[in-house]
Design a protein around this motif. Structure first.
Motif, PDB file in Angstrom:
ATOM      1  N   UNK A 266       0.828  -1.214   0.000  1.00 54.87           N
ATOM      2  CA  UNK A 266       0.000   0.000   0.000  1.00 54.87           C
ATOM      3  C   UNK A 266       0.858   1.258   0.000  1.00 54.87           C
ATOM      4  N   UNK A 267       2.001   1.214   0.663  1.00 54.11           N
ATOM      5  CA  UNK A 267       2.925   2.347   0.641  1.00 54.11           C
ATOM      6  C   UNK A 267       3.676   2.425  -0.684  1.00 54.11           C
ATOM      7  N   UNK A 268       4.065   1.264  -1.183  1.00 55.66           N
ATOM      8  CA  UNK A 268       4.969   1.218  -2.334  1.00 55.66           C
ATOM      9  C   UNK A 268       4.315   1.660  -3.636  1.00 55.66           C
ATOM     10  N   UNK A 269       3.120   1.138  -3.937  1.00 56.69           N
ATOM     11  CA  UNK A 269       2.547   1.326  -5.271  1.00 56.69           C
ATOM     12  C   UNK A 269       2.318   2.790  -5.632  1.00 56.69           C
ATOM     13  N   UNK A 270       1.626   3.601  -4.811  1.00 58.74           N
ATOM     14  CA  UNK A 270       1.444   5.020  -5.202  1.00 58.74           C
ATOM     15  C   UNK A 270       2.767   5.765  -5.307  1.00 58.74           C
ATOM     16  N   UNK A 271       3.688   5.496  -4.378  1.00 60.04           N
ATOM     17  CA  UNK A 271       4.972   6.194  -4.398  1.00 60.04           C
ATOM     18  C   UNK A 271       5.775   5.837  -5.638  1.00 60.04           C
ATOM     19  N   UNK A 272       5.739   4.575  -6.037  1.00 56.08           N
ATOM     20  CA  UNK A 272       6.501   4.135  -7.200  1.00 56.08           C
ATOM     21  C   UNK A 272       6.012   4.816  -8.467  1.00 56.08           C
ATOM     22  N   UNK A 273       4.697   4.839  -8.679  1.00 56.17           N
ATOM     23  CA  UNK A 273       4.168   5.448  -9.902  1.00 56.17           C
ATOM     24  C   UNK A 273       4.401   6.952  -9.913  1.00 56.17           C
ATOM     25  N   UNK A 274       4.227   7.591  -8.749  1.00 54.31           N
ATOM     26  CA  UNK A 274       4.420   9.039  -8.698  1.00 54.31           C
ATOM     27  C   UNK A 274       5.891   9.418  -8.791  1.00 54.31           C
ATOM     28  N   UNK A 275       6.798   8.566  -8.298  1.00 55.17           N
ATOM     29  CA  UNK A 275       8.226   8.896  -8.306  1.00 55.17           C
ATOM     30  C   UNK A 275       8.792   8.970  -9.706  1.00 55.17           C
ATOM     31  N   UNK A 276       8.185   8.286 -10.653  1.00 54.43           N
ATOM     32  CA  UNK A 276       8.723   8.258 -12.008  1.00 54.43           C
ATOM     33  C   UNK A 276       8.805   9.666 -12.598  1.00 54.43           C
ATOM     34  N   UNK A 277       7.879  10.547 -12.203  1.00 54.77           N
ATOM     35  CA  UNK A 277       7.895  11.909 -12.742  1.00 54.77           C
ATOM     36  C   UNK A 277       9.096  12.705 -12.238  1.00 54.77           C
ATOM     37  N   UNK A 278       9.674  12.297 -11.101  1.00 57.90           N
ATOM     38  CA  UNK A 278      10.842  12.996 -10.578  1.00 57.90           C
ATOM     39  C   UNK A 278      12.147  12.459 -11.151  1.00 57.90           C
ATOM     40  N   UNK A 279      12.077  11.296 -11.780  1.00 56.90           N
ATOM     41  CA  UNK A 279      13.291  10.643 -12.271  1.00 56.90           C
ATOM     42  C   UNK A 279      13.490  10.847 -13.761  1.00 56.90           C
ATOM     43  N   UNK A 280      12.385  10.993 -14.503  1.00 55.99           N
ATOM     44  CA  UNK A 280      12.434  11.007 -15.965  1.00 55.99           C
ATOM     45  C   UNK A 280      11.932  12.351 -16.478  1.00 55.99           C
ATOM     46  N   UNK A 281      12.598  12.962 -17.471  1.00 51.70           N
ATOM     47  CA  UNK A 281      12.086  14.203 -18.065  1.00 51.70           C
ATOM     48  C   UNK A 281      10.750  13.976 -18.756  1.00 51.70           C
ATOM     49  N   UNK A 282       9.964  15.048 -18.862  1.00 47.77           N
ATOM     50  CA  UNK A 282       8.580  14.918 -19.316  1.00 47.77           C
ATOM     51  C   UNK A 282       8.470  14.307 -20.708  1.00 47.77           C
ATOM     52  N   UNK A 283       9.410  14.599 -21.603  1.00 43.53           N
ATOM     53  CA  UNK A 283       9.292  14.100 -22.967  1.00 43.53           C
ATOM     54  C   UNK A 283       9.575  12.605 -23.086  1.00 43.53           C
ATOM     55  N   UNK A 284      10.080  11.973 -22.009  1.00 46.29           N
ATOM     56  CA  UNK A 284      10.376  10.539 -22.057  1.00 46.29           C
ATOM     57  C   UNK A 284       9.499   9.730 -21.095  1.00 46.29           C
ATOM     58  N   UNK A 285       8.523  10.360 -20.466  1.00 45.48           N
ATOM     59  CA  UNK A 285       7.766   9.656 -19.425  1.00 45.48           C
ATOM     60  C   UNK A 285       6.852   8.579 -19.997  1.00 45.48           C
ATOM     61  N   UNK A 286       6.249   8.817 -21.148  1.00 43.00           N
ATOM     62  CA  UNK A 286       5.404   7.774 -21.725  1.00 43.00           C
ATOM     63  C   UNK A 286       6.246   6.542 -22.050  1.00 43.00           C
ATOM     64  N   UNK A 287       7.440   6.762 -22.585  1.00 42.92           N
ATOM     65  CA  UNK A 287       8.325   5.648 -22.902  1.00 42.92           C
ATOM     66  C   UNK A 287       8.799   4.953 -21.614  1.00 42.92           C
ATOM     67  N   UNK A 288       9.027   5.757 -20.561  1.00 40.00           N
ATOM     68  CA  UNK A 288       9.450   5.171 -19.294  1.00 40.00           C
ATOM     69  C   UNK A 288       8.350   4.298 -18.699  1.00 40.00           C
ATOM     70  N   UNK A 289       7.088   4.759 -18.784  1.00 44.52           N
ATOM     71  CA  UNK A 289       5.979   3.934 -18.308  1.00 44.52           C
ATOM     72  C   UNK A 289       5.884   2.644 -19.121  1.00 44.52           C
ATOM     73  N   UNK A 290       6.114   2.752 -20.424  1.00 47.95           N
ATOM     74  CA  UNK A 290       6.076   1.546 -21.266  1.00 47.95           C
ATOM     75  C   UNK A 290       7.143   0.550 -20.833  1.00 47.95           C
ATOM     76  N   UNK A 291       8.350   1.031 -20.581  1.00 49.11           N
ATOM     77  CA  UNK A 291       9.424   0.141 -20.148  1.00 49.11           C
ATOM     78  C   UNK A 291       9.125  -0.421 -18.764  1.00 49.11           C
ATOM     79  N   UNK A 292       8.552   0.398 -17.897  1.00 50.82           N
ATOM     80  CA  UNK A 292       8.218  -0.037 -16.545  1.00 50.82           C
ATOM     81  C   UNK A 292       7.191  -1.164 -16.566  1.00 50.82           C
TER      82      UNK A 292
END
Length: 423
Positions: free
Chosen positions: A118-144
């Motif tokens: 319950x702690x991990x799942x929301x934090x993991x999905x939201x953290x991706x925006x802090x790690x990846x620039x906006x123009x690569x986030x769709x691709x990062x979600x695909x890889x994830x």
């Protein structure tokens, strides 16, 4: 996903650490599911194993929204690290009490793994925006999404190989090692919190504060009817289709084609999911919602194959096509939520999405055998197909669904602006 985009993602040391750590953790999670069954069922029976899964799922469902609040308050890498510690403690409980010892302690271990999830799942999905620039986030979600499927498959295969040679408790130690890898990468990543607290503000603490912030997340979702209706779509489809599939697909495939058939269907389903999620990273359209709904449409094939006796290869193809569609949908859906909502509320939004999508899954798993016994597999599968078709394309009538965006979207809505000013 194109090769330049892949290279751009993997050149980032921060993303690479984030990705490798979480993939390793995914392998361990799936390994635990397989090993836990081998530990619990022979000595305590399948009823206890089902009770463990129910406790884990129930605790996760109850705490998921609170997990979203925590993910928005604190460093998301720290929240994931704490979640890993909780799950490590739970796995330790499985190691000592799965086969023998007090049942209460075993259930407590399951509750800890549920709280960690319950702690991990929301934090993991939201953290991706802090790690990846906006123009690569769709691709990062695909890889994830795709690598999680590959990791789950690898974990199941690894568990099978290891259980053939060593005892289940020793196999469980491998999962502990995967969480250590995840913890190291998260500590190194050290993401800053999205919000900074102001000691002069007079905000409610404790349960009142959690409820107030959870309400802010609900308000943010309600401001966007297309998000609300797609969350409702997930609830309906999980209850009528995806949840029951966990029971009906193995039951029907084994009854028709033999015990080994479900293995082939599972392999085809996982492969389809990987392909679909990678394709989702390549979609570039002004109406991604229409692509997402068309991607869900092949899920209709599985209930048809449940209702009609078809060759095994066709059953496998149906599972692969439907799973590919779900993988593509998830990439487009998660990417749209990340674009639509300010970073300050994304933990709560992803928690609400998870709660809406999977909150009724335990009920679906419980009632499906009863409904099938009462009305039969074919009528139930026909009902599921109709519900899927109506819920998939009916949501397009809501403005914003076809675009997966609010036309007058602003990055900060009034509720978030107010919260930001207070902080």
């Amino acid at each position: 996903m194109s090769q330049p985009e892949m290279r751009a993602l993997l050149r980032s040391r921060r993303y690479l650490a984030f990705w490798l750590g979480q993939v390793t953790s995914t392998v361990g999670n799936q390994l635990t599911v397989v090993v836990l069954a081998a530990l619990v069922v022979p000595d305590r029976g399948p009823g206890t194993f089902g009770l463990l899964l129910a406790v884990e799922s129930a605790v996760m469902g109850v705490l998921l929204l609170a997990g979203g609040v925590v993910a928005d308050r604190y460093s998301r890498s720290l929240v994931m690290a704490v979640a890993d510690v909780l799950r490590l403690a739970g796995i330790g409980g499985f190691f000592f009490f799965a086969s023998q010892g007090p049942l209460a302690l075993l259930l407590a271990a399951a509750a800890m793994t549920g709280a960690g999830a319950a702690l991990y799942e929301p934090a993991h999905r939201a953290a991706l925006t802090q790690v990846v620039p906006e123009d690569l986030r769709q691709q990062a979600y695909a890889l994830d999404v795709s690598t999680k499927r590959i990791g789950s498959m690898a974990g199941a295969l690894l568990a099978g190989v290891m259980l053939a040679g060593i005892s289940p408790p020793k196999t469980l130690l491998v999962d502990i090692a995967t969480f250590v890898v995840s913890l190291v990468t998260l500590v190194w990543l050290h993401l800053p919190p999205i919000r900074t607290a102001d000691p002069q503000t007079d905000e409610p603490d404790g349960l009142r504060g959690v409820l107030a912030e959870a309400r802010e997340g609900l308000v943010e979702v309600r401001r966007r009817p297309w998000v609300s209706v797609l969350m409702l779509q997930g609830t309906v489809q999980v209850f009528f289709l995806f949840g029951p599939n966990y029971i009906l697909v193995p039951m029907v495939s084994q009854a028709r084609y033999g015990l080994s058939a479900f293995g082939w269907v599972s392999a085809a389903t996982l492969a389809g999911s990987v392909i679909g999620s990678l394709l989702g990273g390549r979609v570039s359209s002004g109406r991604p919602g229409l692509w997402a709904m068309n991607a869900l449409a092949p899920c209709l094939l599985t209930p048809i194959c449940l209702a009609v006796d078809v060759p095994l290869w066709m059953f496998c193809a149906a599972g692969a096509a439907g799973s590919a569609g779900v993988g593509c949908f998830m990439v487009l859906w998660y990417s749209s939520l990340q674009r639509e909502f300010p970073e300050q509320v994304q933990g709560r939004v992803f928690a609400l999405e998870g709660l809406a999508s999977f909150g009724l899954q335990p009920i679906a798993l419980a009632v499906t055998p009863l409904l099938v016994r009462f009305i039969g597999v074919a009528p139930f599968a026909t009902l599921a197909a109709v519900v899927l078709l109506v819920s998939t394309y009916g949501v397009l009538a809501v403005p914003g669904t076809a675009q997966l965006a609010t036309r007058t979207r602003t990055r900060k809505s009034p509720a978030v602006v107010e919260s930001t000013v207070r902080n």
